[in-house]
Design an enzyme around this catalytic site. Sequence first.
Site, PDB file in Angstrom:
ATOM      1  N   GLY A   3       0.829  -1.230  -0.007  1.00 55.23           N
ATOM      2  CA  GLY A   3       0.163  -0.030  -0.098  1.00 55.23           C
ATOM      3  C   GLY A   3       0.826   1.308  -0.097  1.00 55.23           C
ATOM      4  O   GLY A   3       1.966   1.365   0.107  1.00 55.23           O
ATOM      5  N   GLU A  42      -0.685 -10.372   3.739  1.00 57.29           N
ATOM      6  CA  GLU A  42      -0.359  -9.414   4.856  1.00 57.29           C
ATOM      7  C   GLU A  42      -0.648  -9.870   6.190  1.00 57.29           C
ATOM      8  O   GLU A  42       0.224  -9.908   7.201  1.00 57.29           O
ATOM      9  CB  GLU A  42      -1.198  -8.174   4.549  1.00 57.29           C
ATOM     10  CG  GLU A  42      -0.727  -7.211   3.641  1.00 57.29           C
ATOM     11  CD  GLU A  42      -1.612  -6.173   3.440  1.00 57.29           C
ATOM     12  OE1 GLU A  42      -0.943  -4.995   2.754  1.00 57.29           O
ATOM     13  OE2 GLU A  42      -2.752  -5.972   3.441  1.00 57.29           O
ATOM     14  N   THR A  65       1.103   3.748   2.206  1.00 60.22           N
ATOM     15  CA  THR A  65       2.137   4.030   3.381  1.00 60.22           C
ATOM     16  C   THR A  65       3.161   3.151   3.618  1.00 60.22           C
ATOM     17  O   THR A  65       4.130   3.336   3.577  1.00 60.22           O
ATOM     18  CB  THR A  65       0.952   3.992   4.428  1.00 60.22           C
ATOM     19  OG1 THR A  65       0.202   4.781   4.398  1.00 60.22           O
ATOM     20  CG2 THR A  65       1.782   4.610   5.727  1.00 60.22           C
ATOM     21  N   ASP A 106       3.507  -2.292   8.180  1.00 62.65           N
ATOM     22  CA  ASP A 106       2.448  -2.119   7.086  1.00 62.65           C
ATOM     23  C   ASP A 106       1.406  -1.018   7.613  1.00 62.65           C
ATOM     24  O   ASP A 106       1.544  -0.585   8.673  1.00 62.65           O
ATOM     25  CB  ASP A 106       1.548  -3.588   7.398  1.00 62.65           C
ATOM     26  CG  ASP A 106       0.930  -3.912   5.941  1.00 62.65           C
ATOM     27  OD1 ASP A 106       0.961  -2.921   5.146  1.00 62.65           O
ATOM     28  OD2 ASP A 106       0.864  -5.065   5.604  1.00 62.65           O
ATOM     29  N   GLY A 107       0.765  -0.812   6.639  1.00 63.39           N
ATOM     30  CA  GLY A 107      -0.200   0.390   6.813  1.00 63.39           C
ATOM     31  C   GLY A 107      -1.662  -0.398   7.052  1.00 63.39           C
ATOM     32  O   GLY A 107      -1.830  -1.442   7.271  1.00 63.39           O
ATOM     33  N   ASP A 145      -6.108   0.437   6.724  1.00 63.41           N
ATOM     34  CA  ASP A 145      -7.299   1.350   6.151  1.00 63.41           C
ATOM     35  C   ASP A 145      -7.991   1.965   7.287  1.00 63.41           C
ATOM     36  O   ASP A 145      -8.540   2.919   6.921  1.00 63.41           O
ATOM     37  CB  ASP A 145      -8.007   0.549   5.207  1.00 63.41           C
ATOM     38  CG  ASP A 145      -7.510   0.107   4.067  1.00 63.41           C
ATOM     39  OD1 ASP A 145      -6.976   0.751   3.068  1.00 63.41           O
ATOM     40  OD2 ASP A 145      -7.218  -1.389   3.815  1.00 63.41           O
ATOM     41  N   GLY A 152      -7.110  -2.953   1.275  1.00 61.61           N
ATOM     42  CA  GLY A 152      -7.700  -1.997   0.539  1.00 61.61           C
ATOM     43  C   GLY A 152      -7.093  -2.352  -0.839  1.00 61.61           C
ATOM     44  O   GLY A 152      -7.236  -1.980  -2.047  1.00 61.61           O
ATOM     45  N   GLY A 153      -5.502  -2.602  -0.856  1.00 57.60           N
ATOM     46  CA  GLY A 153      -4.612  -3.027  -1.809  1.00 57.60           C
ATOM     47  C   GLY A 153      -4.719  -4.342  -2.365  1.00 57.60           C
ATOM     48  O   GLY A 153      -4.079  -4.756  -3.009  1.00 57.60           O
ATOM     49  N   LYS A 174      -6.767   7.925   9.467  1.00 60.89           N
ATOM     50  CA  LYS A 174      -7.186   6.290   9.631  1.00 60.89           C
ATOM     51  C   LYS A 174      -7.672   5.719  10.978  1.00 60.89           C
ATOM     52  O   LYS A 174      -8.264   4.632  10.956  1.00 60.89           O
ATOM     53  CB  LYS A 174      -6.006   5.693   8.959  1.00 60.89           C
ATOM     54  CG  LYS A 174      -5.331   5.768   7.686  1.00 60.89           C
ATOM     55  CD  LYS A 174      -6.530   5.696   6.669  1.00 60.89           C
ATOM     56  CE  LYS A 174      -6.264   5.862   5.233  1.00 60.89           C
ATOM     57  NZ  LYS A 174      -5.116   4.836   4.689  1.00 60.89           N
TER      58      LYS A 174
END
Length: 237
Positions: free
Chosen positions: A29, A105, A31, A83-84, A86, A98-99, A123
């Site tokens: 993603g 993940e 971020t 990791d990012g 959502d 979202g990705g 977020k």
Amino acid sequence: MSGPDLRRAAAARALELVEPGMRLGLGTGSTAAAFVDLLAERVRGGLDILGVPTSEATRAQAEAGGIRLATLDEQPELDLTIDGADEVDPQLRLIKGGGAALLREKIVAFASRRMVVIADAAKRVTTLGAFPLPIEVNPFGLTATHRAVEAAVAGAGCRGAVRLRLRPDGGAIVTDGGHHILDAHLGAIPDPDALGAALWAVPGVVEHGLFLGIADAAILAAARDGTADITILGSLT
């Protein structure tokens, strides 16, 4: 500050957690991509780490940046995943996917001693669900699985449409694992644990985007007086 500036600020704070010799899970993603870019700069400066990417997109980015990579089969125990997300709530429960990389993940995060989320402060939510919940499903029997997912969502006390995620050309999104994504547009999830359990009970569901009890901390960046103000949820140690 713009969104990219805030994502980079959160990524820079996460980079402070990286030590030589670490085995790192690399998220997917926008971020996470900011973190991989900064990590690559450190690697080119002499930092020795080993990365395990969560998607083919992240793999390509990391390889281009000169980061040494391995698969999770080759390196099944990781020190840290960055990791990012959502969405993230005060209990560090997440919505991710979202990705369209939620399966890999979650596998990588679960194999890590710690998972730290990086995101802009937008977020952060009180209740999960404003962002559509991704649900990764096997293509076989898609219509039957779709209907079963709708029933599971309703049975867990949620309301909203469940839609197949499509590409701009109208075809179904295909994940790195060869699956499709159903997005549940729920508005709010009153009981994430109950919904997660209900989705797991549906044959054909490969994974869902509720990350419950997995994240150890979140680094959130907000704009304040032209600079990034960092908030930490949970513990970074």
